[in-house]
Write a protein that holds these residues in place. Structure first.
Motif, PDB file in Angstrom:
ATOM      1  N   ARG A  99     160.351  52.411 -42.778  1.00  0.00           N
ATOM      2  CA  ARG A  99     160.096  52.211 -41.337  1.00  0.00           C
ATOM      3  C   ARG A  99     161.114  52.996 -40.495  1.00  0.00           C
ATOM      4  O   ARG A  99     160.778  53.573 -39.485  1.00  0.00           O
ATOM      5  CB  ARG A  99     160.161  50.719 -40.997  1.00  0.00           C
ATOM      6  N   LEU A 100     162.359  52.966 -40.978  1.00  0.00           N
ATOM      7  CA  LEU A 100     163.424  53.701 -40.271  1.00  0.00           C
ATOM      8  C   LEU A 100     163.102  55.195 -40.222  1.00  0.00           C
ATOM      9  O   LEU A 100     163.222  55.832 -39.179  1.00  0.00           O
ATOM     10  CB  LEU A 100     164.767  53.473 -40.977  1.00  0.00           C
ATOM     11  N   ASN A 101     162.641  55.726 -41.359  1.00  0.00           N
ATOM     12  CA  ASN A 101     162.294  57.166 -41.408  1.00  0.00           C
ATOM     13  C   ASN A 101     161.179  57.506 -40.435  1.00  0.00           C
ATOM     14  O   ASN A 101     161.220  58.538 -39.764  1.00  0.00           O
ATOM     15  CB  ASN A 101     161.861  57.544 -42.829  1.00  0.00           C
ATOM     16  N   ARG A 102     160.178  56.608 -40.377  1.00  0.00           N
ATOM     17  CA  ARG A 102     159.046  56.835 -39.481  1.00  0.00           C
ATOM     18  C   ARG A 102     159.525  56.811 -38.018  1.00  0.00           C
ATOM     19  O   ARG A 102     159.158  57.646 -37.209  1.00  0.00           O
ATOM     20  CB  ARG A 102     157.968  55.766 -39.706  1.00  0.00           C
ATOM     21  N   PHE A 103     160.379  55.808 -37.748  1.00  0.00           N
ATOM     22  CA  PHE A 103     160.876  55.687 -36.380  1.00  0.00           C
ATOM     23  C   PHE A 103     161.758  56.877 -36.007  1.00  0.00           C
ATOM     24  O   PHE A 103     161.731  57.369 -34.887  1.00  0.00           O
ATOM     25  CB  PHE A 103     161.668  54.379 -36.213  1.00  0.00           C
ATOM     26  N   TRP A 104     162.499  57.340 -37.018  1.00  0.00           N
ATOM     27  CA  TRP A 104     163.408  58.466 -36.755  1.00  0.00           C
ATOM     28  C   TRP A 104     162.661  59.709 -36.276  1.00  0.00           C
ATOM     29  O   TRP A 104     163.117  60.425 -35.383  1.00  0.00           O
ATOM     30  CB  TRP A 104     164.240  58.792 -38.004  1.00  0.00           C
ATOM     31  N   SER A 105     161.480  59.972 -36.857  1.00  0.00           N
ATOM     32  CA  SER A 105     160.752  61.187 -36.435  1.00  0.00           C
ATOM     33  C   SER A 105     160.343  61.090 -34.956  1.00  0.00           C
ATOM     34  O   SER A 105     160.388  62.086 -34.228  1.00  0.00           O
ATOM     35  CB  SER A 105     159.550  61.471 -37.341  1.00  0.00           C
ATOM     36  N   ASP A 106     159.976  59.856 -34.513  1.00  0.00           N
ATOM     37  CA  ASP A 106     159.650  59.683 -33.082  1.00  0.00           C
ATOM     38  C   ASP A 106     160.913  59.863 -32.236  1.00  0.00           C
ATOM     39  O   ASP A 106     160.885  60.505 -31.180  1.00  0.00           O
ATOM     40  CB  ASP A 106     159.081  58.278 -32.825  1.00  0.00           C
ATOM     41  N   TYR A 107     161.986  59.259 -32.740  1.00  0.00           N
ATOM     42  CA  TYR A 107     163.267  59.320 -32.021  1.00  0.00           C
ATOM     43  C   TYR A 107     163.730  60.776 -31.892  1.00  0.00           C
ATOM     44  O   TYR A 107     164.184  61.199 -30.841  1.00  0.00           O
ATOM     45  CB  TYR A 107     164.299  58.507 -32.818  1.00  0.00           C
ATOM     46  N   TYR A 108     163.555  61.518 -32.982  1.00  0.00           N
ATOM     47  CA  TYR A 108     163.982  62.921 -32.994  1.00  0.00           C
ATOM     48  C   TYR A 108     163.225  63.714 -31.920  1.00  0.00           C
ATOM     49  O   TYR A 108     163.802  64.520 -31.199  1.00  0.00           O
ATOM     50  CB  TYR A 108     163.727  63.519 -34.380  1.00  0.00           C
ATOM     51  N   ASN A 109     161.914  63.440 -31.845  1.00  0.00           N
ATOM     52  CA  ASN A 109     161.103  64.147 -30.838  1.00  0.00           C
ATOM     53  C   ASN A 109     161.602  63.880 -29.432  1.00  0.00           C
ATOM     54  O   ASN A 109     161.688  64.788 -28.611  1.00  0.00           O
ATOM     55  CB  ASN A 109     159.635  63.722 -30.943  1.00  0.00           C
TER      56      ASN A 109
END
Lengths: 123, 224
Positions: A57-67
């Protein structure tokens, strides 16, 4: 007069967008840190399966956060945190896992602080 | 490569828009503050083009902000003369009737070479030919030649007995009476009131009133 109005509108838009982005950034930071903390807790309780799910879940959230963050933050700063996050799953079961979690939390806070208009940052 | 190209295009459009927003002025007519803004804008624009690690917003926001601040400052200086004086300074006379004001030159950090160069650019090689030389706020030197050295025009021929050799002075600037100009011309409030009454206008409704020592005046009323 038209130019003056356009200028004020542009400045108002910049300030509004900046404040909004900063608050969105703060919210995203809290969410990201909570994912890391939950993963840490589960790991400490030896619930590695659940901890791994949390990391997904953290990895998935990270990609949004990165954007979101890449619009305002230098990409090199983000890549340091990205590297730590990508290592987490591989570090499960090792001593470095907890220290890597801490470094992610610290890195994320640093990124937010670098954008927050503290007096020392402005000066 | 494509990223750099797209960034260059975005910033190109932005710089064009920014320059347009700043208004139409040529480089030589820019106030020092405007020149600095122009240089800053071009400098900032290069950073996110060259370095793709920097978000393009780190270029866009300062450029747009600087241009907006400049537009706002221009409007403020247009409205408030005192602010204009602080931001742009005042024109300074450095030559009166062929005599150089050395104190003014020192204060402006103008060398004799600078002055002579500017005079030569205007076709004047002898300082004694100069009636007035004024350093404008843009740094350019405006020169008024003595009557004897001016090219003959119909106006000079028709007014050959005119005693006035000094340029006209602005007496009312956007509704504000400049007492100093009246003193310089040797005129007084009585004359000014006479002119205003003759034109059936109040001082606050005058956009510009200028006059020379011979009391030849030009009055422009405000449009609104």
């Amino acid at each position: 007069m038209k130019r003056l109005i356009i200028s004020f509108l542009i400045l108002a838009a910049i300030v509004t967008t900046s404040v909004y982005t900063l608050s969105a950034f703060d919210k995203a930071n809290h969410t990201l840190v909570s994912y890391v903390e939950r993963a840490e807790e589960l790991y400490k309780q030896n619930k590695t399966d659940l901890a791994e799910e949390e990391l997904t879940r953290l990895n998935r959230f990270w990609s949004d956060y990165y954007n979101l963050a890449s619009y305002i933050v230098q990409s090199t700063k983000l890549e340091e945190v990205a590297q730590s996050i990508s290592k987490l799953k591989a570090l499960m079961g090792k001593d470095e896992f907890l220290s890597e979690c801490e470094s992610i939390k610290y890195g994320v806070r640093l990124i937010y602080d670098s954008e927050y208009p503290y007096l020392h940052s402005i000066l | 490569m494509l990223i750099i190209f797209l960034r260059a295009f975005i910033l190109y459009v932005l710089v064009i828009f920014s320059v347009r927003l700043m208004g139409k002025r040529q480089i030589g007519e820019l106030q020092p503050s405007e020149l600095v803004i122009t240089i800053l804008v071009s400098n900032i624009a290069t950073l996110p083009i060259e370095d793709i690690n920097l978000p393009i917003l780190t270029g866009i926001i300062p450029i747009v902000s600087l241009v907006c601040f400049d537009v706002i400052m221009s409007s403020v200086t247009l409205k408030f003369k005192k602010v204009r004086r602080i931001v742009s300074g005042n024109p300074r006379i450095i030559v009166i009737n062929g005599k150089i004001d050395q104190v003014a030159m020192k204060q402006l950090r103008y060398s004799l070479d600078d002055l002579m160069e500017s005079l030569r650019e205007q076709g004047i090689f002898d300082i004694t030919e100069v009636q007035y030389a004024i350093v404008e706020t843009t740094g350019k030197i405006s020169v008024l030649q003595k009557k004897d050295y001016q090219p003959i025009t119909l106006d000079i021929v028709e007014n050959k007995n005119s005693a006035s050799t000094n340029p006209p002075q602005v007496i009312i600037d956007d509704g504000v009476i400049i007492k100093k100009a009246l003193d310089v011309l040797g005129l007084n409030d009585k004359w000014l009131n006479g002119v205003l009454n003759k034109n059936k206008v109040k001082a606050k409704d005058v956009f510009m009133l200028s006059s020379d020592e011979d009391k030849n005046y030009t009055l422009i009323k405000k449009d609104h």
